[in-house]
Scaffold this motif. Sequence first.
Motif, PDB file in Angstrom:
ATOM      1  N   SER A   1      -0.291 -17.380  -3.428  1.00  0.00           N
ATOM      2  CA  SER A   1       0.126 -18.022  -4.661  1.00  0.00           C
ATOM      3  C   SER A   1      -0.903 -18.732  -5.468  1.00  0.00           C
ATOM      4  N   GLN A   2      -2.143 -18.790  -5.018  1.00  0.00           N
ATOM      5  CA  GLN A   2      -3.208 -19.019  -5.808  1.00  0.00           C
ATOM      6  C   GLN A   2      -4.373 -18.381  -5.143  1.00  0.00           C
ATOM      7  N   LEU A   3      -5.522 -18.475  -6.091  1.00  0.00           N
ATOM      8  CA  LEU A   3      -6.547 -17.700  -5.667  1.00  0.00           C
ATOM      9  C   LEU A   3      -7.262 -18.234  -4.416  1.00  0.00           C
ATOM     10  N   PRO A   4      -7.593 -17.380  -3.552  1.00  0.00           N
ATOM     11  CA  PRO A   4      -8.322 -17.821  -2.097  1.00  0.00           C
ATOM     12  C   PRO A   4      -9.727 -18.611  -2.538  1.00  0.00           C
ATOM     13  N   GLN A   5     -10.000 -19.628  -1.642  1.00  0.00           N
ATOM     14  CA  GLN A   5     -11.148 -20.078  -2.113  1.00  0.00           C
ATOM     15  C   GLN A   5     -12.426 -19.279  -2.243  1.00  0.00           C
ATOM     16  N   ARG A   6     -12.623 -18.419  -1.371  1.00  0.00           N
ATOM     17  CA  ARG A   6     -13.658 -17.448  -1.271  1.00  0.00           C
ATOM     18  C   ARG A   6     -13.377 -16.141  -1.298  1.00  0.00           C
ATOM     19  N   TYR A   7     -13.769 -15.154  -2.316  1.00  0.00           N
ATOM     20  CA  TYR A   7     -13.275 -13.966  -2.097  1.00  0.00           C
ATOM     21  C   TYR A   7     -14.452 -12.994  -3.047  1.00  0.00           C
ATOM     22  N   ALA A   8     -14.392 -11.721  -2.826  1.00  0.00           N
ATOM     23  CA  ALA A   8     -15.336 -10.716  -3.347  1.00  0.00           C
ATOM     24  C   ALA A   8     -14.228  -9.948  -4.338  1.00  0.00           C
ATOM     25  N   ILE A   9     -15.015  -9.291  -5.300  1.00  0.00           N
ATOM     26  CA  ILE A   9     -14.178  -8.628  -6.280  1.00  0.00           C
ATOM     27  C   ILE A   9     -14.860  -7.318  -6.732  1.00  0.00           C
ATOM     28  N   LEU A  10     -14.234  -6.151  -6.761  1.00  0.00           N
ATOM     29  CA  LEU A  10     -14.865  -4.856  -7.240  1.00  0.00           C
ATOM     30  C   LEU A  10     -14.687  -4.655  -8.613  1.00  0.00           C
ATOM     31  N   SER A  11     -15.683  -3.878  -9.245  1.00  0.00           N
ATOM     32  CA  SER A  11     -15.730  -3.496 -10.500  1.00  0.00           C
ATOM     33  C   SER A  11     -16.148  -2.037 -10.521  1.00  0.00           C
ATOM     34  N   HIS A  12     -15.437  -1.085 -11.083  1.00  0.00           N
ATOM     35  CA  HIS A  12     -15.754   0.322 -10.604  1.00  0.00           C
ATOM     36  C   HIS A  12     -15.212   0.963 -12.040  1.00  0.00           C
ATOM     37  N   VAL A  13     -15.394   2.619 -11.792  1.00  0.00           N
ATOM     38  CA  VAL A  13     -14.760   3.441 -12.988  1.00  0.00           C
ATOM     39  C   VAL A  13     -13.727   4.148 -11.992  1.00  0.00           C
ATOM     40  N   TRP A  14     -12.531   4.064 -12.581  1.00  0.00           N
ATOM     41  CA  TRP A  14     -11.491   4.965 -11.810  1.00  0.00           C
ATOM     42  C   TRP A  14     -11.590   6.391 -11.799  1.00  0.00           C
ATOM     43  N   GLY A  15     -11.388   6.777 -10.591  1.00  0.00           N
ATOM     44  CA  GLY A  15     -11.328   8.135 -10.455  1.00  0.00           C
ATOM     45  C   GLY A  15      -9.949   8.793 -10.318  1.00  0.00           C
ATOM     46  N   ASP A  16      -9.784  10.136  -9.807  1.00  0.00           N
ATOM     47  CA  ASP A  16      -8.606  10.756  -9.715  1.00  0.00           C
ATOM     48  C   ASP A  16      -7.933  10.620  -8.463  1.00  0.00           C
TER      49      ASP A  16
ATOM     50  N   ALA B   1     -16.757 -15.272  -5.694  1.00  0.00           N
ATOM     51  CA  ALA B   1     -17.874 -15.358  -5.179  1.00  0.00           C
ATOM     52  C   ALA B   1     -19.117 -14.344  -5.372  1.00  0.00           C
ATOM     53  N   VAL B   2     -18.587 -13.220  -5.427  1.00  0.00           N
ATOM     54  CA  VAL B   2     -19.371 -12.113  -6.051  1.00  0.00           C
ATOM     55  C   VAL B   2     -18.662 -11.074  -6.310  1.00  0.00           C
ATOM     56  N   CYS B   3     -19.238  -9.960  -7.510  1.00  0.00           N
ATOM     57  CA  CYS B   3     -18.738  -8.970  -7.975  1.00  0.00           C
ATOM     58  C   CYS B   3     -19.484  -7.715  -7.415  1.00  0.00           C
ATOM     59  N   TYR B   4     -18.890  -6.826  -6.875  1.00  0.00           N
ATOM     60  CA  TYR B   4     -19.597  -5.687  -6.376  1.00  0.00           C
ATOM     61  C   TYR B   4     -19.381  -4.765  -7.630  1.00  0.00           C
ATOM     62  N   VAL B   5     -20.606  -4.103  -8.261  1.00  0.00           N
ATOM     63  CA  VAL B   5     -20.065  -2.899  -9.177  1.00  0.00           C
ATOM     64  C   VAL B   5     -20.603  -1.826  -8.305  1.00  0.00           C
ATOM     65  N   TYR B   6     -19.504  -0.824  -8.067  1.00  0.00           N
ATOM     66  CA  TYR B   6     -19.839   0.315  -7.575  1.00  0.00           C
ATOM     67  C   TYR B   6     -20.103   1.404  -8.620  1.00  0.00           C
ATOM     68  N   LEU B   7     -21.159   2.078  -8.593  1.00  0.00           N
ATOM     69  CA  LEU B   7     -21.722   2.900  -9.350  1.00  0.00           C
ATOM     70  C   LEU B   7     -21.482   4.591  -8.712  1.00  0.00           C
ATOM     71  N   HIS B   8     -20.432   5.061  -8.835  1.00  0.00           N
ATOM     72  CA  HIS B   8     -20.125   6.399  -8.022  1.00  0.00           C
ATOM     73  C   HIS B   8     -21.268   7.272  -8.635  1.00  0.00           C
TER      74      HIS B   8
ATOM     75  N   LYS C   1     -20.835 -14.696 -12.335  1.00  0.00           N
ATOM     76  CA  LYS C   1     -22.099 -15.405 -12.058  1.00  0.00           C
ATOM     77  C   LYS C   1     -22.986 -14.366 -11.145  1.00  0.00           C
ATOM     78  N   ARG C   2     -22.358 -13.960 -10.045  1.00  0.00           N
ATOM     79  CA  ARG C   2     -23.216 -13.035  -9.117  1.00  0.00           C
ATOM     80  C   ARG C   2     -22.562 -11.671  -9.031  1.00  0.00           C
ATOM     81  N   VAL C   3     -23.407 -10.808  -9.639  1.00  0.00           N
ATOM     82  CA  VAL C   3     -23.075  -9.340  -9.843  1.00  0.00           C
ATOM     83  C   VAL C   3     -23.980  -8.502  -8.966  1.00  0.00           C
ATOM     84  N   TYR C   4     -23.705  -7.677  -8.046  1.00  0.00           N
ATOM     85  CA  TYR C   4     -24.564  -6.709  -7.409  1.00  0.00           C
ATOM     86  C   TYR C   4     -24.115  -5.553  -7.781  1.00  0.00           C
TER      87      TYR C   4
END
Length: 318
Positions: free
Chosen positions: A15-30, A106-113, A147-150
Motif C-alpha cells: 500500500s506504500q513503498l517498502p522502507q528499503r528496495y532496489a530498482i532496475l533501469s534498462h532498455v526493453w527487449g523483445d 536505496a539503489v538503482c541498477y542500470v543494466y546495460l545489455h 542518488k545511488r546508481v550502479y
Amino acid sequence: MWFLRTSRAELRHFSQLPQRYAILSHVWGDDEQSFQDIRTLHTTHAGSGKDNPRARASPKIRGCCIYAEAQGFEWLWVDTCCIDKTSSAELSEAINSMYQWYARAAVCYVYLHDVSAGADPSARKSSFRWSKWFTRGWTLQELIAPKRVYFLSHDWVQLGDKALFARLLEEITGIDVNVLTFHVELSSVPVAKRMQWASRRITTRIEDEAYSLMGIFGVHMATIYGEGRQAFRRLQEEIMKNIADHSLLTWGLGLPGDHFAGRYLIKPMMRCSLLARSAADFQKPQADVLTTSVSEYRSALERAALTSDRPTAHAEVI
C-alpha cells in the motif's frame, strides 16, 4: 504498487513503498515478461514448493533478482512486470509516481545489455558511451532521480557508479555534473536546458516522450494513450502552470525569423504555435538560456535583446 521478492521473483502488493528496495533501469527487449507472465509463472510452478519460480523467470529478471538479493535486498521493482498494465488506473499512477519511486530507491541498477565488462568506459568508442540506454526517453529520469546508481554489464558485472562516472556521464548526456551529484537542485535548472537533455532521446510510444518527462519537471497529468503529440503540448501547459520560467518558449530559437525586441521574444507567424511540438525542438535553444540557475534567465533575455538586429515583420509576440 507491486514488488518482486528477490529470493523467488514473486509479486507482492504494497500500500506504500517498502522502507528499503532496489530498482532496475534498462532498455526493453523483445522477450520481457509482463505482470501477467510472472503471476502465471507462480501459479504454474510454485505449487509443489520444491521449484523456485525465479529459476523460470526471464534471464533479465532472474539475473537482477539474484544480484539484488546478493546485495541484501528483499524487494525489487522492475517496470516490465511490476505494473499491471491492463489497469489504466494503475498504469497512470505508476507513470505519475515513477520519478519518486526511483528517487526513493536505496539503489538503482542500470543494466546495460550491450556493454561488456573489462573495457574502459571512458574510451572514445567504448560500448558504454554508445549504449542504447543513453538514447531512451525513460532512462533520463532513471539516471537523475536516484542518488545511488550502479552500472552493470550484460553479464551482471558492476562497472562503476554514478559518482565515479559523473564527468563521463556529463559528456555523454549533457547533464551538468552538479545535477548528477545533487550539488545543484534539479528545480533550479532552466526548463529549456532540461528539455535539451531529452531532445535527442526517443520513446516507442509518442505519448511517452511527454509522460517520461513529468518527473523531471515535477508535474502530474492524466495519461491518455492515443492522444499523440497532444501529450507534449499538455506537458508544456502543466509546466507553465507550475514553473515561472519563460525559457520554455525559447524552443528552436536561432532559426530564421526568431529574435528579441526589448524583453519580448519574436517568432515568425509560420511557426503557428507558442509551444514546441516535441523535445527535439529544444536541441538548439538560445545559448544564454542554458545557464545553471533560473534567476539568470531574465538577464540572458536582456543581453540577447541588445545584440539582436533582425527584422520584426510578419511576427507574433510571446
